[in-house]
Design an enzyme around this catalytic site. Sequence first.
Site, PDB file in Angstrom:
ATOM      1  CD  GLU A 189       2.204  62.327  59.293  1.00 34.19           C
ATOM      2  OE1 GLU A 189       2.724  61.132  58.444  1.00 34.19           O
ATOM      3  OE2 GLU A 189       1.471  62.850  59.002  1.00 34.19           O
ATOM      4  CB  VAL A 224       2.472  51.246  67.922  1.00 27.57           C
ATOM      5  CG1 VAL A 224       2.102  52.464  68.793  1.00 27.57           C
ATOM      6  CG2 VAL A 224       3.378  50.178  68.372  1.00 27.57           C
ATOM      7  N   GLY A 225       0.533  52.790  65.617  1.00 30.45           N
ATOM      8  CA  GLY A 225      -0.155  53.904  65.292  1.00 30.45           C
ATOM      9  C   GLY A 225      -1.832  53.519  65.059  1.00 30.45           C
ATOM     10  CB  CYS A 279       8.904  57.015  57.857  1.00 32.75           C
ATOM     11  SG  CYS A 279       9.319  58.821  58.204  1.00 32.75           S
ATOM     12  N   GLY A 338       5.372  56.858  64.371  1.00 33.65           N
ATOM     13  CA  GLY A 338       5.909  55.351  64.814  1.00 33.65           C
ATOM     14  C   GLY A 338       5.259  54.505  63.707  1.00 33.65           C
ATOM     15  CB  SER A 339       5.416  50.680  63.815  1.00 30.70           C
ATOM     16  OG  SER A 339       4.693  50.730  65.068  1.00 30.70           O
TER      17      SER A 339
HETATM   18  P1  NAD Z   1       7.141  52.328  67.202  1.00 27.40           P
HETATM   19  O1  NAD Z   1       5.687  52.342  66.731  1.00 27.40           O
HETATM   20  O2  NAD Z   1       7.539  51.045  67.942  1.00 27.40           O
HETATM   21  O3  NAD Z   1       6.918  53.365  68.404  1.00 27.40           O
HETATM   22  C1  NAD Z   1       6.628  54.664  68.484  1.00 27.40           C
HETATM   23  C2  NAD Z   1       6.490  55.363  69.635  1.00 27.40           C
HETATM   24  O4  NAD Z   1       5.217  54.803  70.239  1.00 27.40           O
HETATM   25  C3  NAD Z   1       7.467  55.098  70.743  1.00 27.40           C
HETATM   26  O5  NAD Z   1       7.584  56.239  71.769  1.00 27.40           O
HETATM   27  C4  NAD Z   1       6.888  53.958  71.592  1.00 27.40           C
HETATM   28  O6  NAD Z   1       7.293  53.977  72.914  1.00 27.40           O
HETATM   29  C5  NAD Z   1       5.399  54.557  71.684  1.00 27.40           C
HETATM   30  N1  NAD Z   1       4.586  53.098  71.774  1.00 27.40           N
HETATM   31  C6  NAD Z   1       4.729  51.972  71.659  1.00 27.40           C
HETATM   32  N2  NAD Z   1       3.659  51.291  72.071  1.00 27.40           N
HETATM   33  C7  NAD Z   1       2.741  52.179  72.561  1.00 27.40           C
HETATM   34  C8  NAD Z   1       1.382  51.922  72.917  1.00 27.40           C
HETATM   35  N3  NAD Z   1       0.895  50.766  73.092  1.00 27.40           N
HETATM   36  N4  NAD Z   1       0.719  52.990  73.433  1.00 27.40           N
HETATM   37  C9  NAD Z   1       1.224  54.307  72.996  1.00 27.40           C
HETATM   38  N5  NAD Z   1       2.727  54.461  72.551  1.00 27.40           N
HETATM   39  C10 NAD Z   1       3.406  53.380  72.257  1.00 27.40           C
HETATM   40  O7  NAD Z   1       7.927  52.783  66.337  1.00 27.40           O
HETATM   41  P2  NAD Z   1       9.650  53.071  66.430  1.00 27.40           P
HETATM   42  O8  NAD Z   1      10.220  51.586  66.224  1.00 27.40           O
HETATM   43  O9  NAD Z   1      10.000  54.140  67.471  1.00 27.40           O
HETATM   44  O10 NAD Z   1       9.887  53.971  65.058  1.00 27.40           O
HETATM   45  C11 NAD Z   1       9.805  53.498  63.772  1.00 27.40           C
HETATM   46  C12 NAD Z   1       8.746  53.610  62.889  1.00 27.40           C
HETATM   47  O11 NAD Z   1       8.328  55.023  62.724  1.00 27.40           O
HETATM   48  C13 NAD Z   1       8.773  53.126  61.653  1.00 27.40           C
HETATM   49  O12 NAD Z   1       7.618  52.371  61.155  1.00 27.40           O
HETATM   50  C14 NAD Z   1       8.819  54.265  60.746  1.00 27.40           C
HETATM   51  O13 NAD Z   1       8.291  54.375  59.369  1.00 27.40           O
HETATM   52  C15 NAD Z   1       8.003  55.309  61.547  1.00 27.40           C
HETATM   53  N6  NAD Z   1       8.049  56.490  61.166  1.00 27.40           N
HETATM   54  C16 NAD Z   1       7.162  57.261  60.508  1.00 27.40           C
HETATM   55  C17 NAD Z   1       7.458  58.648  60.150  1.00 27.40           C
HETATM   56  C18 NAD Z   1       6.383  59.455  59.348  1.00 27.40           C
HETATM   57  O14 NAD Z   1       6.291  60.545  59.574  1.00 27.40           O
HETATM   58  N7  NAD Z   1       5.431  58.726  58.571  1.00 27.40           N
HETATM   59  C19 NAD Z   1       8.587  59.312  60.679  1.00 27.40           C
HETATM   60  C20 NAD Z   1       9.712  58.553  61.379  1.00 27.40           C
HETATM   61  C21 NAD Z   1       9.247  57.333  61.685  1.00 27.40           C
END
Ligand code: NAD
Length: 479
Positions: free
Chosen positions: A247, A229-230, A281, A225-226
């Site tokens: 990731e 959040v990561g 991503c 994810g982002s």
């Molecule tokens: P996001 O970080 O908003 O959410 C990702 C996941 O985390 C979702 O399931 C969300 O519900 C969960 N989440 C949110 N807050 C949380 C918390 N406090 N505790 C635990 N879980 C929580 O990301 P998104 O908008 O769903 O996806 C887009 C992002 O993902 C972009 O930044 C993109 O670059 C990244 N991404 C990275 C890769 C990679 O492999 N590097 C691949 C695909 C997407």
Amino acid sequence: MRVFPNLIGGEAAATEEVMANINPSDTRDIIGEFAVGTRSDVETAIAAAAAAFPLWSRTNALTRFEILDRIGSEICARSAEIGDMLAREEGKTLREATAEVLRAGQLFKFFAAEAYRANSEGLPSVRDQIGLTVSREPIGIVGIITPWNFPIAIPAWKIAPALAYGNTIVFKPAELVPGSAWLLADIINRSGLPKGAFNLVMGHGAVVGDAIVSSAKVAGVSFTGSTRVGKAIGHALFERGARMQLEMGGKNPLIVLDDAPLERAVDSALQGAFFSTGQRCTASSRLIVTPGIHDAFVTRLRERMAELVIGDARDPQTQIGPVVSEAQLAIDQHYLDIGRREGARLAQGGERLNPKAPGYYLNPALFTETTNRMTINRDEIFGPIAAVIPARDYEEALVIANDTEAGLSSGIVTRDSKIIRHFREHAEAGMIQVNLPTAGMDFHAPFTGRKQAGYGPAEKGSHAREFFTAVKVTHEQFI
Ligand code: NAD
């Protein structure tokens, strides 16, 4: 309206709250209502995963192979139907969505075979009469938290190795795309796994995700994810000594050098920057171009962009679907404003298409005359927006390419084999693409980012076992 429940301990688990899943190509189309889980649902799922762990972690390789292979076969056989769900809920074109579903099936089949591979090795001891073994064990209950942009491939490449190496799972998909995740979970649920070895809890990140991350019973979390959040999750996991595989975001460069074949360069940029509506991503949002090809490259790329067919993701003619949501559309438009304000030239696109249509259509945008210091070249936008950054020569292009906090995918288009070799060795990214778009990797190869794009062991391929198993070293005196 069909209601899709959570799947906990092998059973459907009703919730008080549900969330509508809306089609971004046509917001009048509601796909279904999906369960919104609570902290208590997560606790129930963790208890089910804990109860299943002793049985699943000791299952023999043949059983694991057969179950994972069965899951992979059903996903592949239903790729058109699941691909339609994916296109409908996320806005990825039908062709891309179906290919993603097939990839998910192939990932399960790859990890089915991995279940047979040796998980321990003997080492010769430096002492007499001592046996030395390095073995691998499943880590326990794993939390899997995924983003919306690959609604089935990313869950598959985490769930399949987690199961292949004997772990049990609590899976939380992204709020925007529970439909593909639910179909995948339903297939897994009927595959012959012991009840509770796999659990689906849909809902909000701050509730369901946080409950998974903060449970002392969850041995590790694999998150995509982002970066924001990561990082927050990473701190929490570190505090309680849990494993993590993170990731995160990218800001990927594609270098185009003077000697590049023009059509190949333009095609790599077009696909890498705009396909999947730029919501990858690994999308190449920074196009770093040297002077001898710059003008021809921009002209041809603009022509190709103008020919793109933008529309309903499920229309077979469509090449670029809608942006995933209203919120993401607002973010994209915000960055278009920032780009203009900071002095970049909007050379192509950028306007909302059919503003009256009930869908989030944005004409892919190309900025030119930008510098790598501009906000549009620093932040991950995650939309169909790319910027051309002029560079004097290869050396300067490489410096610009590496000047980012993310180090996910890095690409170059050139015929020069010396430069290709140099780039492979000096690009600061986990994945390198030569004469190809920055996005699109083989399903059995590892997936990994450097700097702030990734933290922890690589995903996919045989490398996945680094995260999903724990090493144990045994010294044994022969008596
Ligand atoms: P996001 O970080 O908003 O959410 C990702 C996941 O985390 C979702 O399931 C969300 O519900 C969960 N989440 C949110 N807050 C949380 C918390 N406090 N505790 C635990 N879980 C929580 O990301 P998104 O908008 O769903 O996806 C887009 C992002 O993902 C972009 O930044 C993109 O670059 C990244 N991404 C990275 C890769 C990679 O492999 N590097 C691949 C695909 C997407």
